[in-house]
Design a protein around this motif. Structure first.
Motif, PDB file in Angstrom:
ATOM      1  N   LEU A   1       1.135  -1.305  -0.111  1.00  0.00           N
ATOM      2  CA  LEU A   1      -0.270   0.238   0.147  1.00  0.00           C
ATOM      3  C   LEU A   1       0.665   1.274   0.298  1.00  0.00           C
ATOM      4  O   LEU A   1       0.342   2.310  -0.829  1.00  0.00           O
ATOM      5  N   GLY A   2       2.545   1.579   0.855  1.00  0.00           N
ATOM      6  CA  GLY A   2       3.024   2.464   0.521  1.00  0.00           C
ATOM      7  C   GLY A   2       2.490   3.543   1.559  1.00  0.00           C
ATOM      8  O   GLY A   2       1.953   2.892   2.543  1.00  0.00           O
ATOM      9  N   GLU A   3       3.271   4.268   1.713  1.00  0.00           N
ATOM     10  CA  GLU A   3       3.686   4.773   3.039  1.00  0.00           C
ATOM     11  C   GLU A   3       1.986   6.483   2.310  1.00  0.00           C
ATOM     12  O   GLU A   3       1.991   6.698   1.859  1.00  0.00           O
ATOM     13  N   PRO A   4       1.563   7.058   3.549  1.00  0.00           N
ATOM     14  CA  PRO A   4       0.622   7.624   3.719  1.00  0.00           C
ATOM     15  C   PRO A   4       1.059   9.164   2.903  1.00  0.00           C
ATOM     16  O   PRO A   4       1.849   9.316   3.940  1.00  0.00           O
ATOM     17  N   ARG A   5       0.230   9.792   1.940  1.00  0.00           N
ATOM     18  CA  ARG A   5       0.324  11.261   1.925  1.00  0.00           C
ATOM     19  C   ARG A   5      -0.810  12.354   1.644  1.00  0.00           C
ATOM     20  O   ARG A   5      -1.655  11.811   1.212  1.00  0.00           O
ATOM     21  N   ARG A   6      -0.289  13.391   2.218  1.00  0.00           N
ATOM     22  CA  ARG A   6      -0.841  14.385   2.332  1.00  0.00           C
ATOM     23  C   ARG A   6      -1.622  15.496   1.166  1.00  0.00           C
ATOM     24  O   ARG A   6      -0.613  15.144   0.051  1.00  0.00           O
ATOM     25  N   LEU A   7      -2.935  15.297   1.644  1.00  0.00           N
ATOM     26  CA  LEU A   7      -3.237  15.241  -0.345  1.00  0.00           C
ATOM     27  C   LEU A   7      -4.109  17.279  -0.269  1.00  0.00           C
ATOM     28  O   LEU A   7      -3.662  17.387  -0.889  1.00  0.00           O
ATOM     29  N   VAL A   8      -4.009  17.262   1.448  1.00  0.00           N
ATOM     30  CA  VAL A   8      -4.973  18.507   1.783  1.00  0.00           C
ATOM     31  C   VAL A   8      -3.965  19.043   2.553  1.00  0.00           C
ATOM     32  O   VAL A   8      -4.119  18.344   3.914  1.00  0.00           O
ATOM     33  N   ALA A   9      -3.981  20.106   3.282  1.00  0.00           N
ATOM     34  CA  ALA A   9      -2.738  21.124   4.005  1.00  0.00           C
ATOM     35  C   ALA A   9      -4.313  21.596   4.869  1.00  0.00           C
ATOM     36  O   ALA A   9      -5.226  21.731   4.101  1.00  0.00           O
ATOM     37  N   GLY A  10      -3.427  20.901   5.966  1.00  0.00           N
ATOM     38  CA  GLY A  10      -4.921  22.059   7.189  1.00  0.00           C
ATOM     39  C   GLY A  10      -5.046  20.625   8.284  1.00  0.00           C
ATOM     40  O   GLY A  10      -5.055  20.012   7.516  1.00  0.00           O
ATOM     41  N   THR A  11      -5.436  21.668   9.238  1.00  0.00           N
ATOM     42  CA  THR A  11      -6.294  20.915  10.245  1.00  0.00           C
ATOM     43  C   THR A  11      -8.180  20.669  10.446  1.00  0.00           C
ATOM     44  O   THR A  11      -8.389  19.987  11.310  1.00  0.00           O
ATOM     45  N   ASP A  12      -8.321  21.786   9.661  1.00  0.00           N
ATOM     46  CA  ASP A  12      -9.638  21.710   9.802  1.00  0.00           C
ATOM     47  C   ASP A  12     -10.420  21.260   8.602  1.00  0.00           C
ATOM     48  O   ASP A  12     -11.387  21.341   8.113  1.00  0.00           O
ATOM     49  N   LEU A  13      -9.963  20.052   8.795  1.00  0.00           N
ATOM     50  CA  LEU A  13     -11.062  19.033   7.341  1.00  0.00           C
ATOM     51  C   LEU A  13     -11.632  18.442   8.051  1.00  0.00           C
ATOM     52  O   LEU A  13     -11.791  17.648   8.891  1.00  0.00           O
TER      53      LEU A  13
END
Length: 170
Positions: A1-13
């Motif tokens: 599966l590989g490493e997770p990557r951030r698709l969207v920046a921010g903590t208010d999602l």
């Protein structure tokens, strides 16, 4: 599966939803100071806020259409828009007023299922807003309706446990 990557920046999602057959993501954020629904093309990284601002987005499996709830002065509205272009989203269209907070779109993109004022769930025609099915309970809370992959069944939660029903044919 590989490493997770951030698709969207921010903590208010919140409430992310992915299209199964297209590189599209919808989600809620309040990065502008109000709760908005954003559409992101995962291949290009481009994204746009959908108008009017709202919450609880869902997307069709093929990534072609988004639905979400919005509220103007206490009036709950179910909205929809084509997700074909992130660069130039079309004008959103109201499906129906006071009908539902969306939870799922059928695999054929024709119907949306949602919670209706807590005591019922409904299935509505996404093109016309016409009710297709309504399940009510006088004393229990009903929520989170989801279509089966073949659209023949709908699963939902009641305050006393989960239920699955077969949808009427036709």
């Amino acid at each position: 599966l590989g490493e997770p990557r951030r698709l969207v920046a921010g903590t208010d999602l919140a409430n992310p939803a992915l299209a199964a057959a297209a590189p599209r993501l919808v989600y809620m954020t309040n990065r502008s100071g109000q709760t908005e629904v954003w559409l992101r093309d995962l291949a290009s990284g481009r994204e746009a806020a959908l108008n009017p601002p709202g919450y609880f987005p869902v997307i069709t499996g093929d990534g072609s259409r988004v639905a979400w709830a919005t509220s103007d002065s206490g009036k709950l509205r179910l909205m929809t828009v084509s997700a074909a272009s992130v660069e130039q989203p079309e004008q959103a269209r109201e499906v129906c007023s006071y009908c539902a907070i969306p939870a799922s779109i059928s695999s054929d993109g024709k119907n949306v299922a949602g919670t209706v004022m807590g005591r019922s769930i409904g299935v509505f025609d996404l093109a016309t807003g016409a009710p297709v099915l309504k399940i009510e309970s006088p004393s229990l809370t009903l929520f989170q309706p989801h279509f089966s992959p073949d659209d023949r069944w709908i699963a939902f939660l009641r305050s006393d446990g989960a239920r699955v029903i077969q949808l009427p044919s036709g």
